[in-house]
Design an enzyme around this catalytic site. Structure first.
Site, short mmCIF file in Angstrom:
data_model
loop_
_atom_site.label_atom_id
_atom_site.label_comp_id
_atom_site.label_asym_id
_atom_site.label_seq_id
_atom_site.Cartn_x
_atom_site.Cartn_y
_atom_site.Cartn_z
N ILE A 139 0.84 -1.19 0.00
CA ILE A 139 0.00 0.00 0.00
C ILE A 139 0.88 1.24 0.00
CG2 ILE A 139 -1.72 1.27 1.33
CD1 ILE A 139 -2.87 -1.45 2.10
N GLY A 140 0.79 2.02 -1.07
CA GLY A 140 1.66 3.16 -1.27
C GLY A 140 0.94 4.48 -1.07
N SER A 161 1.89 6.75 2.06
CA SER A 161 2.78 7.69 2.75
C SER A 161 4.01 8.05 1.93
CB SER A 161 3.25 7.09 4.08
OG SER A 161 2.16 6.68 4.84
N GLU A 219 -9.08 -0.98 6.49
CA GLU A 219 -7.78 -1.32 7.09
C GLU A 219 -7.84 -1.16 8.61
OE1 GLU A 219 -4.40 0.51 5.15
OE2 GLU A 219 -3.15 0.29 6.93
N THR A 246 -2.07 7.76 12.20
CA THR A 246 -1.71 7.82 13.63
C THR A 246 -2.96 7.98 14.52
OG1 THR A 246 -1.49 10.23 13.75
CG2 THR A 246 0.47 8.98 13.05
N ASN A 247 -2.79 7.62 15.78
CA ASN A 247 -3.94 7.69 16.68
C ASN A 247 -4.36 9.13 16.98
OD1 ASN A 247 -3.95 4.97 16.59
ND2 ASN A 247 -3.50 4.61 18.76
N GLU A 248 -3.42 10.09 16.86
CA GLU A 248 -3.82 11.50 17.02
C GLU A 248 -4.82 11.85 15.91
OE1 GLU A 248 -0.63 10.53 17.07
OE2 GLU A 248 -0.19 10.88 19.19
C1 LIG Z 1 5.88 0.05 10.56
C2 LIG Z 1 5.04 0.94 9.71
C3 LIG Z 1 4.36 0.41 8.63
C4 LIG Z 1 3.62 1.25 7.79
N1 LIG Z 1 3.05 0.71 6.66
C5 LIG Z 1 2.54 1.57 5.74
C6 LIG Z 1 2.15 1.08 4.46
O1 LIG Z 1 2.24 -0.12 4.17
N2 LIG Z 1 1.72 1.98 3.54
C7 LIG Z 1 1.63 3.33 3.80
O2 LIG Z 1 1.25 4.09 2.92
N3 LIG Z 1 1.98 3.81 5.02
C8 LIG Z 1 2.43 2.96 5.98
N4 LIG Z 1 2.81 3.45 7.23
C9 LIG Z 1 2.77 4.90 7.42
C10 LIG Z 1 1.85 5.39 8.47
O3 LIG Z 1 0.52 5.29 8.06
C11 LIG Z 1 2.33 6.83 8.69
O4 LIG Z 1 3.50 6.73 9.46
C12 LIG Z 1 1.35 7.71 9.33
O5 LIG Z 1 0.29 7.97 8.47
C13 LIG Z 1 1.96 9.00 9.85
O6 LIG Z 1 2.69 9.69 8.89
P1 LIG Z 1 4.18 10.22 9.22
O7 LIG Z 1 5.01 9.06 9.66
O8 LIG Z 1 4.66 11.03 8.03
O9 LIG Z 1 4.04 11.17 10.46
P2 LIG Z 1 3.61 12.70 10.48
O10 LIG Z 1 2.40 12.92 9.67
O11 LIG Z 1 4.82 13.54 10.16
O12 LIG Z 1 3.22 12.89 11.99
C14 LIG Z 1 4.21 13.00 13.03
C15 LIG Z 1 3.48 13.12 14.36
O13 LIG Z 1 2.69 14.33 14.37
C16 LIG Z 1 1.33 14.00 14.63
N5 LIG Z 1 0.45 14.84 13.83
C17 LIG Z 1 0.58 15.12 12.50
N6 LIG Z 1 -0.45 15.90 12.10
C18 LIG Z 1 -1.24 16.12 13.17
C19 LIG Z 1 -2.46 16.84 13.39
N7 LIG Z 1 -3.07 17.49 12.42
N8 LIG Z 1 -2.98 16.84 14.64
C20 LIG Z 1 -2.38 16.16 15.65
N9 LIG Z 1 -1.22 15.45 15.51
C21 LIG Z 1 -0.66 15.44 14.29
C22 LIG Z 1 1.15 12.56 14.22
O14 LIG Z 1 0.09 11.94 14.89
C23 LIG Z 1 2.51 11.96 14.61
O15 LIG Z 1 2.52 11.61 15.97
C24 LIG Z 1 3.51 2.63 8.09
C25 LIG Z 1 4.18 3.18 9.22
C26 LIG Z 1 4.94 2.35 10.01
C27 LIG Z 1 5.67 2.99 11.17
#
Ligand SMILES: Cc1cc2nc3c(=O)[nH]c(=O)nc-3n(C[C@H](O)[C@H](O)[C@H](O)COP(=O)(O)OP(=O)(O)OC[C@H]3O[C@@H](n4cnc5c(N)ncnc54)[C@H](O)[C@@H]3O)c2cc1C
Length: 389
Positions: free
Chosen positions: A126-127, A129, A243, A372-374
């Protein structure tokens, strides 16, 4: 109000348990445990083949698409049982991408993609992020430009779990650069062996692999764009709701709580059975309460899908509660087990076969995966309770 399973549900659980007794024996369990949960391992592949033969990867699909027309509640019950014994589960291809294709793809695309998903020969990474677009997915920069009858893709994805063994990418990309953010995105299906794709592994704290993936002038036929141009946001949010219901299943937690309770009953420390200690009893009771809540939240979201709705706030609630319970329950377990709980999971002396520390190390990424849970809390507040953005 009746929260009990029906007789049909109970019969289904019995059928699944009988299948697992037969097909997922002690050797398979040990192989999966020692394989550290690598999703592409031989034992996992072989077991997945048995799920295909049973038609359980397409359990909930309508019969007209080659499925069994069973309910989402039954799929969740199946996933609970798989997780309870530590078996490979229904993956995101079947749990998230396939329902999105059934609801959103054009008829000829359903005919093209559903049969190989059903027989297990097509699996999607799943692409969504990107390094600078995670929570704010609408800001993604990976682009696809139509050149004749082909899309040309350039960009970069991260956290692309499974890209090292999957056959295809379910790719969110920007196809309408001049449109408002939420109308700029489409979903393309991209074979992972297409020229111009580079996959590089990233190892998580839990030991599981995920990936960074680069697209450099990758070409796919125009018909690989799912549904309609510029409607990708809707398809992605729909797939994410499915999902999150899959992430919210509770079978693994049930296993941890059951095994921890059995351990506490059977283990004496300083001449006292652990289960007789009031603080241990209180901790176990607290986990039972939370586990029941988690199970009900998850079953409710599944039930909504059976009622023809796509759960939004409800999918986020099950995802938040279950993943945070992973952290709480495994922390309680490690406290009760003491230093032994930190033994390498592959060490034969490791209590609960290392389950407590494996779940403890998985908990952080469960909080991120699927959004994320936030962000899930925002969805509950805004879409569930109509609070302002
Ligand atoms: C092991 C693993 C597997 C994954 N597998 C996949 C996958 O197969 N395909 C895929 O597409 N993605 C995948 N993900 C990605 C995952 O869905 C993202 O990490 C997630 O959506 C958060 O994006 P980010 O890491 O860029 O964090 P950011 O968006 O940069 O966020 C950083 C922090 O800031 C907080 N934050 C950001 N915006 C807000 C807001 N508006 N209000 C409050 N808090 C906020 C977030 O909650 C987080 O704690 C995976 C991630 C991990 C760690």
């Amino acid at each position: 109000m009746d929260f009990r399973l029906t007789k049909e549900h109970e019969a289904w659980v019995d059928e699944v348990r009988a299948f697992l007794d037969e097909e997922f024996d002690a050797d398979a369990r040990e192989a999966v445990r020692r394989g550290g949960g690598e999703w592409g391992g031989d034992v996992i592949r072989a077991f997945r083949g048995r799920l295909v033969e049973k038609g359980w990867l397409s359990l909930t699909w309508p019969e007209e698409h080659g499925g069994q027309g069973r309910s989402m509640v039954e799929q969740v019950l199946l996933m609970d049982e798989l997780a309870y014994v530590g078996a490979p589960s229904i993956d995101m291809t079947s749990a998230s991408v396939a329902p999105a294709i059934i609801r959103s793809a054009r008829p000829e695309q359903r005919d093209r993609w559903l049969p190989p998903i059903r027989d297990g020969s097509v699996e999607f990474a799943i692409g969504y992020s990107e390094p600078d677009s995670g929570s704010d997915l609408a800001s993604l920069r990976t682009s696809a430009v139509l050149d004749g009858d082909e899309w040309v893709i350039d960009g970069e994805k991260i956290w692309n779990t499974g890209a090292e063994y999957c056959t295809h990418e379910w790719l969110a990309c920007r196809t309408e650069p001049d449109a408002p953010r939420h109308q700029a995105m489409s979903v393309l299906i991209v074979p992972i062996d297409a020229p111009g794709i580079t996959v590089q592994g990233i190892t998580t704290w839990r030991g599981m692999r995920t990936n960074q993936v680069w697209f450099d002038g990758v070409r796919v036929p125009a018909e690989n764009l799912i549904g309609e141009r510029g409607h990708g946001w809707r398809y992605v949010t729909q797939a994410l709701a499915f999902e999150r219901v899959a992430i919210g299943i509770t079978g693994g937690l049930r296993r941890l709580v059951d095994d921890l309770t059995a351990y506490c009953r059977a283990t004496e420390v300083d001449g006292e059975v652990l289960a007789d200690r009031p603080e241990v009893e209180r901790a176990l009771a607290g986990l039972e309460v939370d586990l029941e809540l988690a199970r009900l939240l998850n079953h409710r979201a599944a039930w909504m899908i059976d009622a023809g709705r796509v759960p939004n706030a409800e999918a986020s609630m099950t995802k938040v509660f279950t993943t945070e319970l992973h952290a709480r329950a495994s922390t309680v377990a490690l406290d009760v087990l003491g230093p032994h709980g930190q033994l390498d999971p592959y060490d034969d002396r490791s209590p609960l076969a290392g389950l407590a520390q494996l779940m403890y190390r998985a908990a952080p990424y469960l909080r991120f995966g699927g959004g994320t849970n936030e962000i899930q809390r925002d969805i509950v507040a805004q879409r569930g309770h109509g609070l302002p953005r």
